[in-house]
Design a protein around this motif. Structure first.
Motif, PDB file in Angstrom:
ATOM      1  N   ALA A  50      61.276   4.525 -84.437  1.00  0.00           N
ATOM      2  CA  ALA A  50      61.393   3.317 -83.621  1.00  0.00           C
ATOM      3  C   ALA A  50      60.036   2.618 -83.468  1.00  0.00           C
ATOM      4  CB  ALA A  50      61.962   3.662 -82.250  1.00  0.00           C
ATOM      5  N   ASP A  51      58.962   3.397 -83.407  1.00  0.00           N
ATOM      6  CA  ASP A  51      57.625   2.806 -83.254  1.00  0.00           C
ATOM      7  C   ASP A  51      57.134   2.137 -84.533  1.00  0.00           C
ATOM      8  OD1 ASP A  51      57.599   3.759 -80.672  1.00  0.00           O
ATOM      9  OD2 ASP A  51      56.439   5.556 -81.157  1.00  0.00           O
ATOM     10  N   THR A  52      57.470   2.693 -85.687  1.00  0.00           N
ATOM     11  CA  THR A  52      56.892   2.236 -86.956  1.00  0.00           C
ATOM     12  C   THR A  52      57.878   1.527 -87.868  1.00  0.00           C
ATOM     13  OG1 THR A  52      57.344   4.376 -88.008  1.00  0.00           O
ATOM     14  CG2 THR A  52      55.227   4.120 -86.880  1.00  0.00           C
ATOM     15  N   GLY A  53      59.170   1.673 -87.618  1.00  0.00           N
ATOM     16  CA  GLY A  53      60.157   1.073 -88.495  1.00  0.00           C
ATOM     17  C   GLY A  53      60.444   1.878 -89.744  1.00  0.00           C
ATOM     18  N   VAL A  54      59.899   3.095 -89.838  1.00  0.00           N
ATOM     19  CA  VAL A  54      60.147   3.964 -90.990  1.00  0.00           C
ATOM     20  C   VAL A  54      61.341   4.857 -90.673  1.00  0.00           C
ATOM     21  CG1 VAL A  54      59.184   5.735 -92.513  1.00  0.00           C
ATOM     22  CG2 VAL A  54      57.707   3.927 -91.597  1.00  0.00           C
ATOM     23  N   PRO A  55      62.313   4.965 -91.570  1.00  0.00           N
ATOM     24  CA  PRO A  55      63.485   5.812 -91.293  1.00  0.00           C
ATOM     25  C   PRO A  55      63.083   7.267 -91.063  1.00  0.00           C
ATOM     26  CG  PRO A  55      63.884   4.391 -93.178  1.00  0.00           C
ATOM     27  CD  PRO A  55      62.426   4.266 -92.864  1.00  0.00           C
ATOM     28  N   PRO A  56      63.759   7.968 -90.142  1.00  0.00           N
ATOM     29  CA  PRO A  56      63.436   9.377 -89.887  1.00  0.00           C
ATOM     30  C   PRO A  56      63.525  10.250 -91.131  1.00  0.00           C
ATOM     31  CG  PRO A  56      64.826   8.514 -88.136  1.00  0.00           C
ATOM     32  CD  PRO A  56      64.762   7.456 -89.199  1.00  0.00           C
ATOM     33  N   GLU A  57      64.459   9.959 -92.040  1.00  0.00           N
ATOM     34  CA  GLU A  57      64.576  10.763 -93.259  1.00  0.00           C
ATOM     35  C   GLU A  57      63.318  10.634 -94.108  1.00  0.00           C
ATOM     36  OE1 GLU A  57      66.699   8.495 -92.263  1.00  0.00           O
ATOM     37  OE2 GLU A  57      68.377   9.735 -91.511  1.00  0.00           O
ATOM     38  N   ARG A  58      62.781   9.431 -94.195  1.00  0.00           N
ATOM     39  CA  ARG A  58      61.547   9.231 -94.959  1.00  0.00           C
ATOM     40  C   ARG A  58      60.374   9.909 -94.270  1.00  0.00           C
ATOM     41  NH1 ARG A  58      58.262   9.848 -97.516  1.00  0.00           N
ATOM     42  NH2 ARG A  58      56.927   8.573 -98.843  1.00  0.00           N
ATOM     43  N   LEU A  59      60.350   9.881 -92.962  1.00  0.00           N
ATOM     44  CA  LEU A  59      59.283  10.558 -92.220  1.00  0.00           C
ATOM     45  C   LEU A  59      59.315  12.058 -92.471  1.00  0.00           C
ATOM     46  CD1 LEU A  59      59.589   8.677 -88.806  1.00  0.00           C
ATOM     47  CD2 LEU A  59      57.748   8.428 -90.481  1.00  0.00           C
ATOM     48  N   ARG A  60      60.510  12.640 -92.434  1.00  0.00           N
ATOM     49  CA  ARG A  60      60.644  14.083 -92.632  1.00  0.00           C
ATOM     50  C   ARG A  60      60.157  14.489 -94.026  1.00  0.00           C
ATOM     51  NH1 ARG A  60      65.385  14.289 -91.436  1.00  0.00           N
ATOM     52  NH2 ARG A  60      65.283  15.020 -89.283  1.00  0.00           N
ATOM     53  N   ASP A  61      60.427  13.657 -95.028  1.00  0.00           N
ATOM     54  CA  ASP A  61      60.005  13.988 -96.390  1.00  0.00           C
ATOM     55  C   ASP A  61      58.506  13.791 -96.584  1.00  0.00           C
ATOM     56  OD1 ASP A  61      62.630  14.530 -97.002  1.00  0.00           O
ATOM     57  OD2 ASP A  61      63.035  12.526 -97.799  1.00  0.00           O
ATOM     58  N   GLY A  62      57.904  12.852 -95.873  1.00  0.00           N
ATOM     59  CA  GLY A  62      56.504  12.540 -96.113  1.00  0.00           C
ATOM     60  C   GLY A  62      55.512  13.278 -95.245  1.00  0.00           C
ATOM     61  N   LEU A  63      55.958  13.892 -94.136  1.00  0.00           N
ATOM     62  CA  LEU A  63      55.040  14.570 -93.220  1.00  0.00           C
ATOM     63  C   LEU A  63      54.834  16.030 -93.614  1.00  0.00           C
ATOM     64  CD1 LEU A  63      56.267  13.119 -89.817  1.00  0.00           C
ATOM     65  CD2 LEU A  63      54.006  12.791 -90.819  1.00  0.00           C
ATOM     66  N   ALA A  64      53.607  16.504 -93.435  1.00  0.00           N
ATOM     67  CA  ALA A  64      53.275  17.907 -93.706  1.00  0.00           C
ATOM     68  C   ALA A  64      52.240  18.359 -92.684  1.00  0.00           C
ATOM     69  CB  ALA A  64      52.742  18.088 -95.122  1.00  0.00           C
ATOM     70  N   ILE A  65      52.420  19.579 -92.168  1.00  0.00           N
ATOM     71  CA  ILE A  65      51.521  20.148 -91.153  1.00  0.00           C
ATOM     72  C   ILE A  65      50.826  21.361 -91.751  1.00  0.00           C
ATOM     73  CG2 ILE A  65      51.327  20.956 -88.777  1.00  0.00           C
ATOM     74  CD1 ILE A  65      52.536  18.200 -89.010  1.00  0.00           C
ATOM     75  N   SER A  66      49.515  21.472 -91.544  1.00  0.00           N
ATOM     76  CA  SER A  66      48.771  22.634 -92.022  1.00  0.00           C
ATOM     77  C   SER A  66      47.751  23.037 -90.969  1.00  0.00           C
ATOM     78  CB  SER A  66      48.085  22.341 -93.355  1.00  0.00           C
ATOM     79  OG  SER A  66      47.160  21.278 -93.221  1.00  0.00           O
ATOM     80  N   GLN A  67      47.501  24.331 -90.877  1.00  0.00           N
ATOM     81  CA  GLN A  67      46.536  24.891 -89.928  1.00  0.00           C
ATOM     82  C   GLN A  67      45.194  25.043 -90.617  1.00  0.00           C
ATOM     83  OE1 GLN A  67      47.676  28.720 -88.442  1.00  0.00           O
ATOM     84  NE2 GLN A  67      46.104  28.798 -86.871  1.00  0.00           N
ATOM     85  N   VAL A  68      44.137  24.712 -89.928  1.00  0.00           N
ATOM     86  CA  VAL A  68      42.790  24.848 -90.471  1.00  0.00           C
ATOM     87  C   VAL A  68      42.307  26.267 -90.215  1.00  0.00           C
ATOM     88  CG1 VAL A  68      40.432  23.982 -90.424  1.00  0.00           C
ATOM     89  CG2 VAL A  68      42.339  22.408 -90.090  1.00  0.00           C
ATOM     90  N   GLY A  69      42.376  27.091 -91.256  1.00  0.00           N
ATOM     91  CA  GLY A  69      41.976  28.481 -91.106  1.00  0.00           C
ATOM     92  C   GLY A  69      42.836  29.203 -90.096  1.00  0.00           C
TER      93      GLY A  69
END
Length: 335
Positions: free
Chosen positions: A87-106
């Motif tokens: 809703a904030d960016t206008g990007v569909p949630p499905e596209r967000l789920r495919d494009g986001l990635a989380i990683s821990q630093v060490g």
């Protein structure tokens, strides 16, 4: 089959061993090279005060960092956060789920949130909205919950206080527990005075003390049966007061956590950049080429089995098709 036989077969089917991996790698490379240019950006989340610190009461212990990372990753991909970011960016949630990635630093509590998309203009807004919404989902919501607990506990205290006032109004007495204790102390003192006056032979004083003792005992007899109900109301108010105190402490801790999780203080957004096609090609083409080589080996094995099967059936077919000799020829041929 010996190794030499395998090598001989591989040499004879070399076109399969080479052709299949080359075709697979070429197809993967074409897909990567012909695909639209992708852009990527990274947001860094560093909030050490939330993990094991004075404000980090929610994440403590030896696994606090891992717990925070897991909770943040789950929040980023939760339907509520994805819907809010969409809703904030206008990007569909499905596209967000495919494009986001989380990683821990060490092994630290620092996180990297990466977003990849075909539109450079959406990368920074998505990263900003994602980190903001995820932190709010984890910590700001706790403030709302704690506030609700404080309001509920405050309502309980108000109700208990009102019930005490109504009881005192109905029984026409205020603070009967204190009156009872004061009367009990007064009765003890009067009895001591009565004994002292009896000892010195003061009859008038004994009569006065006896009258006062009778009045005090009558008051105790009137208040005694009423005290259990009143004390039960006092216990309810005390319990509600303790719950209110604990709720206020929880609210204070939640507010401290929310303050420590201020996105402006704990996040930084990197610039969007083009995703390297060479790196993407290496990540895609090499595994596909390896899979093609394995497929080629399997095809060589299947082709060799089929070839040997056909070769084995030819002599049998030839022997069954040969004409039988006449009996006279067979007899003449015998010595």
């Amino acid at each position: 089959m010996e190794i030499v036989d395998y090598l001989r077969v591989a040499r004879r089917r070399l076109w399969v061993l080479v052709g299949v991996p080359v075709l697979a790698t070429g197809a993967a490379a074409a897909i990567v090279l012909l695909a639209p240019q992708q852009f990527s950006g990274t947001a860094y989340v560093a909030a050490p005060a939330l993990v094991g610190g004075t404000a980090g009461t929610q994440y403590t212990g030896t696994q606090a960092a891992n717990q925070f990372v897991a909770a943040f990753g789950a929040a980023v991909t939760s339907p509520r956060v994805l819907a809010d970011v969409g809703a904030d960016t206008g990007v569909p949630p499905e596209r967000l789920r495919d494009g986001l990635a989380i990683s821990q630093v060490g092994a630290s509590s620092q996180l990297e949130v990466t977003y990849t998309a075909g539109d450079r203009a959406t990368v920074a807004p998505v990263l900003t909205a994602t980190t903001t919404r995820a932190l709010a989902f984890l910590f700001s919501s706790q403030v709302g919950i704690a506030t609700g607990e404080v309001e509920a506990a405050n309502a309980d205290v108000t109700a208990a206080t009102r019930a005490i006032g109504e009881w005192e109004k109905a029984n026409k007495v205020s603070q009967p527990d204190r009156i009872y204790q004061a009367t009990l102390g007064e009765l003890t003192s009067l009895r001591q005075q009565q004994l002292s006056m009896q000892a010195v032979g003061n009859g008038r004083g004994v009569d006065a003390a006896t009258t006062a003792i009778t009045a005090a005992q009558k008051k105790l007899d009137e208040l005694g049966p009423k005290l259990p109900d009143y004390q039960a109301l006092l216990a309810q108010r005390d319990a509600a007061t303790n719950a209110l105190s604990q709720a206020r402490e929880g609210l204070q801790a939640a507010r401290a956590q929310a303050q420590a999780a201020d996105p402006k203080q704990v996040t930084s957004i990197g610039e969007a950049h083009e995703v390297s096609r060479l790196a993407e090609l290496a990540r895609t083409a090499l595994p596909v080429g390896g899979a093609g080589l394995l497929l080629g080996v399997l095809l060589v094995g299947v082709l060799e089995l089929l070839s040997r099967g056909r070769a084995a059936t030819r002599p049998a077919a030839a022997s069954s098709a040969a004409p039988a000799l006449p009996a006279e020829t067979v007899t003449a041929a015998r010595p």
